[in-house]
Design a protein around this motif. Structure first.
Motif, mmCIF file in Angstrom:
data_model
loop_
_atom_site.group_PDB
_atom_site.id
_atom_site.type_symbol
_atom_site.label_atom_id
_atom_site.label_comp_id
_atom_site.label_asym_id
_atom_site.label_seq_id
_atom_site.Cartn_x
_atom_site.Cartn_y
_atom_site.Cartn_z
ATOM 1 N N UNK A 206 28.206 -22.355 -12.747
ATOM 2 C CA UNK A 206 28.924 -21.295 -12.036
ATOM 3 C C UNK A 206 28.041 -20.496 -11.078
ATOM 4 N N UNK A 207 28.651 -20.123 -9.945
ATOM 5 C CA UNK A 207 28.064 -19.171 -9.006
ATOM 6 C C UNK A 207 29.168 -18.233 -8.534
ATOM 7 N N UNK A 208 28.919 -16.938 -8.562
ATOM 8 C CA UNK A 208 29.929 -15.946 -8.193
ATOM 9 C C UNK A 208 30.382 -16.104 -6.739
ATOM 10 N N UNK A 209 31.701 -15.913 -6.529
ATOM 11 C CA UNK A 209 32.290 -15.972 -5.187
ATOM 12 C C UNK A 209 33.168 -14.754 -4.973
ATOM 13 N N UNK A 210 33.237 -14.307 -3.734
ATOM 14 C CA UNK A 210 34.107 -13.206 -3.342
ATOM 15 C C UNK A 210 35.495 -13.752 -2.999
ATOM 16 N N UNK A 211 36.528 -13.150 -3.573
ATOM 17 C CA UNK A 211 37.898 -13.510 -3.218
ATOM 18 C C UNK A 211 38.161 -13.118 -1.764
ATOM 19 N N UNK A 212 38.766 -14.037 -1.029
ATOM 20 C CA UNK A 212 39.170 -13.764 0.352
ATOM 21 C C UNK A 212 40.657 -14.087 0.497
ATOM 22 N N UNK A 213 41.244 -13.596 1.567
ATOM 23 C CA UNK A 213 42.653 -13.870 1.825
ATOM 24 C C UNK A 213 42.877 -15.373 1.993
ATOM 25 N N UNK A 214 41.978 -16.038 2.720
ATOM 26 C CA UNK A 214 42.107 -17.481 2.942
ATOM 27 C C UNK A 214 41.993 -18.238 1.621
#
Length: 146
Positions: A67-75
């Motif tokens: 796992x690597x953290x990701x930022x939620x985006x609209x796309x």
């Protein structure tokens, strides 16, 4: 129907990666990923899962090390059929990032009494064990529904 599932929490290092990997294990034919509503502002993008979350998961046979953290985006939100969040307030947070996601965003604990899953970040081992127990119960309930 729901082939692509996104699991969301705040920083994407404790609850959502645990939920993601639990669902991946239970639903191997579906695409399951995770993201955080505040990963970027918390400077967590790319960070691994929390060490205590990783330890608790490993003790239950789940490996969070990829796992690597990701930022939620609209796309990103638009790509998924179902978005599962940890707390009721996260629904509004997801919808402030991606307004069109309102109708497909639900609680991870939806089928276990609409339970919210408290954030164990920087808390005791017991807090991580408690979050694990709700995540595990909730993932099993989602697997039955899906």
């Amino acid at each position: 129907m729901f082939q692509k599932i996104l699991v969301v929490c705040v920083g994407n290092i404790c609850r959502s990666p645990t939920g993601e990997y639990l669902l991946k294990n239970l639903l191997p034919n579906k695409q399951v990923d995770s993201a955080g509503i505040a990963s970027e502002i918390s400077k967590l993008v790319g960070k691994p899962a929390d060490s205590m979350a990783t330890t608790v998961a490993a003790e239950h046979g789940i490996d969070l090390t990829p796992h690597g953290s990701r930022q939620l985006t609209e796309a990103m939100a638009a790509e998924y059929d179902l978005i599962l969040v940890m707390e009721k307030g996260h629904i509004d947070a997801v919808c402030s990032i991606a307004p069109a996601a309102r109708g497909k965003t639900m609680l991870f604990g939806q089928w276990v009494g609409q339970k919210e899953i408290p954030d164990p970040y920087r808390q005791s081992r017991e807090a991580f064990d408690f979050a694990w127990s709700i995540l595990e119960e909730s993932a099993a309930a989602w697997a039955k529904k899906l």
